[in-house]
Enzyme design. Structure first.
Site, PDB file in Angstrom:
ATOM      1  N   SER A   1       0.803  -1.225   0.000  1.00 42.13           N
ATOM      2  CA  SER A   1       0.000   0.000   0.000  1.00 42.13           C
ATOM      3  C   SER A   1       0.836   1.277   0.000  1.00 42.13           C
ATOM      4  O   SER A   1       0.311   2.348  -0.279  1.00 42.13           O
ATOM      5  CB  SER A   1      -0.942   0.015   1.203  1.00 42.13           C
ATOM      6  OG  SER A   1      -0.211   0.110   2.410  1.00 42.13           O
TER       7      SER A   1
ATOM      8  N   HIS B   1       1.107   4.121   6.853  1.00 39.57           N
ATOM      9  CA  HIS B   1       0.502   4.990   5.846  1.00 39.57           C
ATOM     10  C   HIS B   1       0.932   6.433   6.081  1.00 39.57           C
ATOM     11  O   HIS B   1       1.525   6.754   7.106  1.00 39.57           O
ATOM     12  CB  HIS B   1      -1.021   4.882   5.857  1.00 39.57           C
ATOM     13  CG  HIS B   1      -1.516   3.665   5.136  1.00 39.57           C
ATOM     14  ND1 HIS B   1      -2.834   3.288   5.138  1.00 39.57           N
ATOM     15  CD2 HIS B   1      -0.879   2.723   4.399  1.00 39.57           C
ATOM     16  CE1 HIS B   1      -2.988   2.173   4.431  1.00 39.57           C
ATOM     17  NE2 HIS B   1      -1.803   1.818   3.977  1.00 39.57           N
TER      18      HIS B   1
ATOM     19  N   ASP C   1      -8.070   6.056   4.587  1.00 38.81           N
ATOM     20  CA  ASP C   1      -8.145   4.914   5.503  1.00 38.81           C
ATOM     21  C   ASP C   1      -9.393   4.871   6.376  1.00 38.81           C
ATOM     22  O   ASP C   1      -9.463   4.057   7.296  1.00 38.81           O
ATOM     23  CB  ASP C   1      -6.918   4.913   6.426  1.00 38.81           C
ATOM     24  CG  ASP C   1      -5.644   4.554   5.697  1.00 38.81           C
ATOM     25  OD1 ASP C   1      -5.723   4.126   4.533  1.00 38.81           O
ATOM     26  OD2 ASP C   1      -4.569   4.710   6.305  1.00 38.81           O
TER      27      ASP C   1
END
Length: 186
Positions: free
Chosen positions: A64, A103, A129
């Site tokens: 990701s 992230h 998210d």
């Protein structure tokens, strides 16, 4: 069946060797193994103190964050008093998920009471998210952030991924380390 028989024979030989080992030598080997384990624990705890985070080193487990971080990269984390800002790469863990997530901070939100909250997104993901946060939670709280990425080492974490994906490799490695600890030269 021959492979299993050979392993059983090897195990029986090692067990017999342990039984024949002098108690003092056996105790010395056990103490040496304990010292190695405790030294690693002390090193980890010292890293926690220096970096200000409960997990100073983490492995990227998904794609990701590509192309910046790839699966298997090792991230070095820290926490300090400087405010988290847009663009920071953070590792966070939400209450209902056992595995931390790596992230980037997409948006920073200040509540009316002055507290800060954050919205994160993986660089390689199409959406933010919010779908990963607990139901009813639109922003990430500061207490859910484990740390900010300060540096990384490419591909080193692949060993961890292999041991997680293939537990037999992990047990074989542990057996090998135990064997070397008992049979290594002083």
């Amino acid at each position: 069946a021959t492979r299993r028989g050979a392993m059983a024979s090897l195990f029986a030989e090692e067990l017999a060797e342990l039984k024949n080992m002098k108690p003092r030598v056996l105790l010395q080997n056990i103490i040496n193994m304990a010292m190695v384990g405790l030294s690693a624990l002390m090193f980890w705890k010292a890293l926690m103190l220096v970096t200000g985070t409960e997990s100073p080193v983490v492995v990227v487990l998904s794609g990701s964050m590509e192309p910046g971080f790839k699966r298997g990269d090792l991230l070095f984390l820290y926490n300090d008093a400087t405010p988290v800002k847009v663009g920071d790469v953070v590792v966070y863990q939400v209450d209902d998920k056992p595995i931390p997530i790596v992230h980037r901070i997409l948006r920073v939100h200040q509540n009316q009471d002055g507290t800060m909250e954050y919205l994160t997104k993986g660089d390689n993901n199409q959406v933010d998210d919010r779908g990963l946060y607990p139901v009813g939670q639109d922003w990430l709280r500061p207490d859910q952030i484990i740390g900010r990425a300060r540096g990384f080492c490419p591909f080193v974490g692949r060993v961890t991924i292999i041991m997680t994906d293939y537990p037999k490799v992990k047990y074989a490695l542990l057996l090998l380390l135990g064997y070397l600890a008992f049979h290594g030269k002083d």
